[in-house]
Design an enzyme around this catalytic site. Structure first.
Site, short mmCIF file in Angstrom:
data_model
loop_
_atom_site.label_atom_id
_atom_site.label_comp_id
_atom_site.label_asym_id
_atom_site.label_seq_id
_atom_site.Cartn_x
_atom_site.Cartn_y
_atom_site.Cartn_z
N CYS A 14 3.29 5.79 -6.86
CA CYS A 14 2.49 4.93 -7.74
C CYS A 14 2.67 5.34 -9.19
O CYS A 14 2.34 4.59 -10.09
CB CYS A 14 1.03 4.98 -7.36
SG CYS A 14 0.33 6.60 -7.66
N ARG B 55 1.52 4.78 9.11
CA ARG B 55 2.99 4.92 9.07
C ARG B 55 3.44 6.38 9.11
O ARG B 55 4.54 6.67 9.57
CB ARG B 55 3.54 4.23 7.83
CG ARG B 55 3.37 2.71 7.95
CD ARG B 55 4.00 2.02 6.78
NE ARG B 55 3.00 1.30 6.02
CZ ARG B 55 3.22 0.70 4.87
NH1 ARG B 55 4.41 0.74 4.33
NH2 ARG B 55 2.27 0.06 4.25
#
Ligand code: NAD
Length: 504
Positions: A286, A182
């Site tokens: 995260c 991506r």
């Protein structure tokens, strides 16, 4: 449209300058405008095999290069990345969507591990015991594994690759990186800069791809170790199949970090911290803090009252907007998934206090923006609580007391990070000791350890035994050889005795 290439043998363009691979490609968006800005080829097992052949040729000589010379390459690489930082941050931000300031942080946190890797001569020193038995000495040394591979997620396209290849290569390995399809441009630039820094061509290669390439990496018999960071199901898959193939694997997964707010916490500070930790980088971290756990109804009400205006004041903008708190999310599919999670939360009975669905930025209506969202009265039985949303969504889970606040993150399937906000040292200490989570912050909302400690979550946030970077990273990328030696003096009558040379 820009065409991104593999970096094989140190050159962009793959073997013989061709893109190489499966013939399939993947589009790279500009999330701020909603336009496709580039295309990346998806490699296959043949392409990987070529990269491995190159790595096999260069690795032995690199391993035999003394650590101080290896460190010099790391020093020069650090200098070059610093020199190119602005361009790297802009490129990163244009593919990921995080604001340029945040993209600088992405590069900087990676560089800190490169700085650590510059100390490789010191870090690699082994252990020695003199006189472990009569005339016997024992020593141990750290040797590289050979060829290592890294498979990285979209959300830190500079930092996480540097965490991995910095340590692996400094330790004497060759490295093959499979970045996220991506936002693959920054990893390509890093590999080019590495050659410019004096690294042998082919020591760090970049192969692009999706599951097909990842499977080829897991199954290639000449790849000794794999470091993975991404979502948990894939982490578990890579860990199981990689270790079954006899590889050393560390695989870090998803997260749902909780922030515990004790009644005595400084709520203004907490709200300020949450604005950054829950919504910064559109929540695509995260170590974001997407769950806040106020202890007691009164704390919850006071916190909510302060959170609402702070969240309403957040500015969402294109990634080049210097005043924006955060930019778009990475792809149109991800925007849709986040909005579906808000739908789910609402259906499950959560109260949507601030609703970011259907958000549109004037002049950038095709960008992948999600407005900041606040959900209250979230409970542990809700799917939207159990799963990772990975967007600008903050959930309030009200705990009745400290015990419940310790239990919530401890019992959650993920165990990456957690934070407690309090003025009470005893409560903080108890919490840090008892909570079943890998990284703990005390009045620190995003407790990512510095490069000379190590990074790693527990439970479904981390599969394998060894953390990223620091001495743990070095352990992962090396194996220890233990030597027990005895040098006999050659026998009792002296005829065969070893004569110590004397001067003169
Ligand atoms: P992802 O799991 O979709 O992708 C990660 C990597 O796996 C990519 O390189 C991708 O190409 C590859 N991949 C994708 N599908 C695959 C498949 N079916 N089989 C094999 N490989 C496949 O993750 P993402 O969306 O890029 O990143 C976000 C996720 O990463 C979140 O879950 C986030 O919490 C997690 N993350 C974890 C950490 C950590 O240290 N624990 C750090 C950053 C991100």
């Amino acid at each position: 449209m820009r065409h991104i290439d593999h970096v094989i043998s140190g050159h962009s363009g793959g073997p013989n300058g061709s893109g190489g691979g499966s013939g399939r490609s993947h589009k790279v968006w500009n999330p701020s405008t909603g336009e496709v800005q580039a295309e990346v080829p998806l490699g296959d097992a043949d392409l990987l095999a070529k990269a491995v052949e190159v790595a096999k040729k260069v690795q032995p000589e690199w391993a035999a290069t003394n650590p101080q010379r290896r460190a010099r390459v790391m020093f020069e690489f650090k200098r070059l990345v610093e020199e190119n930082k602005q361009a790297l941050a802009e490129l990163l931000s244009s593919e990921h969507g995080k604001v340029v300031d945040d993209a600088h942080g992405d590069v900087q946190r990676g560089l800190e591990v490169i700085e650590y890797a510059c100390g490789i001569p010191q870090a690699l020193k082994g252990e020695y015991t003199q006189g472990a038995g009569p005339g016997i000495d024992v020593y141990s040394m750290r040797q590289p594994l050979g060829i290592g591979a890294g498979i990285t997620p979209f959300n830190f396209p500079a930092m996480i690759p540097m965490w991995m290849f910095g340590m692996a290569i400094a330790a004497g390995n060759a490295f093959i990186l499979k970045p996220s399809e991506r936002d693959p441009s920054v990893p390509v630039r890093l590999a080019e800069l590495f050659v410019e820094a004096g690294a042998p061509e082919g020591l760090l290669q970049v192969v692009h791809g999706d599951k097909e390439m990842v499977d080829a990496i897991i199954d290639h018999q000449d790849i000794a170790a794999i470091s993975f960071v991404g979502s948990s199901d894939i982490a578990q898959y890579i860990y199981s199949r990689g270790t079954a193939n006899g590889k050393r694997v560390q695989a870090f997964g998803g997260a749902k970090n909780h922030g515990i707010v004790m009644p005595d916490a400084d709520l203004d500070q907490v709200v300020n911290d949450l604005a950054g930790a829950a919504f910064g980088s559109a929540g695509e971290r995260c170590m974001a803090l997407p769950v806040v756990v106020p202890v007691g109804e009164d704390t919850a009400d006071r916190l909510r009252e302060k959170l609402i205006p702070a969240i309403n004041a957040l500015r969402v903008g294109v990634s080049t907007d210097k005043d924006a708190h955060y930019g778009p999310v990475v792809t149109p599919e991800h925007k849709q998934r986040i909005e579906q999670w808000i739908d789910t939360a609402e259906k499950e009975g959560a109260e949507v206090v601030i609703d970011g669905r259907g958000f549109s930025l004037q002049g950038h209506e095709d960008g992948f923006f999600v407005g900041p969202t606040l959900l209250d009265r979230v409970t542990t039985d809700m799917e939207s609580y159990k799963e990772e949303i990975f967007g600008p969504v903050l959930q309030i889970v009200r705990a009745k007391d400290f015990e419940e606040a310790v239990r919530l993150p401890s019992e959650h399937q993920y165990g990456n990070g957690v934070a407690i906000f309090t003025r009470n040292g005893h409560a903080a200490r108890e919490f840090a000791h008892r909570v079943n989570v890998g990284m703990v912050g005390i009045n620190v909302p995003i407790p990512v350890p510095v490069s000379y400690h190590s990074f790693g979550g527990w439970k479904r946030s981390g599969f394998g035994d060894i953390d990223q970077y620091g001495q743990e990273g070095l352990r992962f990328w090396t194996k220890t050889k233990k030597v027990t030696q005895r040098w006999p003096d050659g026998g009792g009558d002296g005829s065969n005795a070893f004569v110590i040379p004397t001067m003169g």
